[in-house]
Design a protein around this motif. Structure first.
Motif, short mmCIF file in Angstrom:
data_model
loop_
_atom_site.label_atom_id
_atom_site.label_comp_id
_atom_site.label_asym_id
_atom_site.label_seq_id
_atom_site.Cartn_x
_atom_site.Cartn_y
_atom_site.Cartn_z
N ASN A 311 0.81 -1.22 0.00
CA ASN A 311 0.00 0.00 0.00
C ASN A 311 0.83 1.27 0.00
O ASN A 311 0.31 2.37 0.08
CB ASN A 311 -0.93 0.01 1.21
N PHE A 316 -2.96 3.76 -3.53
CA PHE A 316 -3.75 2.99 -2.56
C PHE A 316 -5.24 3.17 -2.77
O PHE A 316 -5.73 4.29 -2.92
CB PHE A 316 -3.36 3.40 -1.14
N LYS A 318 -8.62 1.64 -0.78
CA LYS A 318 -9.02 0.85 0.39
C LYS A 318 -10.01 -0.22 -0.01
O LYS A 318 -11.05 0.06 -0.62
CB LYS A 318 -9.63 1.76 1.46
#
Length: 357
Positions: A311, A316, A318
């Motif tokens: 990450n 990134f 989520k």
């Protein structure tokens, strides 16, 4: 009754039926919604779950051509049943060669023992001669000293003194020769002892090699490691196999099956070891299965993947992670026969168990 009247009656009938259907749909939709909300409120559930059991490969430990294949796909086998046989002639020849080498080393060891015995007898004889020849040498030395004193007072001739000196030298030489023979024999015995130790170590090495050869011959007969069911068969007679090659797969029937349920990370807080679980198997919708949580994975499933996500790369996004939960099947008692590895299941774990605890 005219056409307009009939059309009005039909429209009213259709409207009434449509209203009833809509009310029924709304009613059952409300029931389904309430039941779904009740389930979500009372249970942690997931449909990302499968039946698991140990499926292990049968691997060749030696290479060669297959001479026999004694199993079929999906066949039930017992522990120790012969599955495959590899041509073992070259391994038997290697085993016999090692045995012959051991016999050769034993023969050499016996030869050394015979030589050692002979040298021991020689050393014993030389030691027994040393004392006698030493006594004779000492006596001759005294005799020479007496003649030397007589010669000084002219009581003995020079010839007699020379004869005694010559005999003294001969006796001294015989005595030294006996000592040297005894020392040489003892040194030869020590040398043979060293050779024997080398042979004994070589015999020990060859015996270990023979044990390995025996194992190799045994590896040409491939047996079932436990009771189970055979997987897909992809080999046949005459096929050349290599060490380490996966020949087939066997499903272990000696260990119980279990469920791996992948719960979201937001659900794990409501799951504890020992929690009871309700299991619905897609293949058996009318059978109610029960289970118990026996372990929770120490990391998310993605962390165990071949390429774990990083990450820190700057892109990134989520994503809710899944954490595997292992569930032991406790009921029904015949579940082992019903369930197969890879079957999809739905798992529900009550949240109220935590309140009770």
């Amino acid at each position: 009754m005219d056409i307009k009247t009939r059309i009005k009656i039909t429209d009213r009938f259709i409207t009434r039926v449509t209203r009833y259907i809509a009310l029924a749909v709304i009613f059952f939709g409300c029931i389904w919604g309430i039941r779904t909300l009740w389930t979500y409120w009372r249970y942690e559930q997931t449909n990302d779950a499968q039946v698991q059991e140990y499926i292990n490969p049968v691997i060749a430990r030696v290479g060669g051509y297959l001479t026999e294949v004694r199993y079929e796909e999906n066949e039930i086998v017992a522990k120790g049943d012969t599955l495959l046989i590899v041509d073992n002639r070259e391994y038997i020849y290697a085993q016999a060669e090692t045995t012959a080498d051991i016999d050769k080393q034993y023969a050499q060891l016996k030869e050394l023992e015979a030589r050692q015995y002979t040298l021991a007898q020689t050393a014993a004889a030389a030691k027994s001669q040393i004392q006698g020849r030493e006594s004779k040498f000492k006596q001759q030395e005294l005799e020479y000293n007496r003649y030397h004193k007589l010669y000084e007072v002219d009581a003995a001739t020079a010839q007699q003194l020379e004869e005694k000196r010559a005999q003294l030298d001969i006796d001294r030489s015989d005595w030294k020769s006996s000592v040297e023979n005894a020392q040489a024999a003892q040194a030869s015995i020590s040398d043979i002892e060293a050779q024997k130790r080398v042979l004994e170590k070589e015999i020990s090495r060859l015996k270990q090699l023979q044990n390995y050869k025996d194992l190799t011959v045994g590896y040409t007969v491939i047996t079932a490691p436990y009771r189970g069911r055979m997987g897909k068969r992809s080999i046949d007679l005459g096929q050349m196999i290599t060490p380490g090659q996966v020949l087939t797969y066997i499903v272990n029937d000696e260990t119980p099956k279990w469920i791996v349920a992948n719960f979201k990370e937001t659900q794990i807080r409501n799951i504890r070891l020992g929690d009871e679980a309700e299991i619905a198997v897609d293949a058996y919708p009318d059978t109610q299965f029960k289970g118990k949580v026996i372990s929770i994975a120490p990391a998310t499933g993605s962390s165990f993947s071949l390429l774990p996500p990083d990450n820190a790369t700057g892109n990134f996004v989520k994503i809710v992670q899944r954490i595997p939960v292992r569930i032991e099947i406790t009921a029904p008692s015949d579940s082992e026969e019903l369930l197969k590895a890879g079957m999809n299941v739905n798992v529900l774990i009550s949240k109220k168990q935590k309140d009770a605890k």
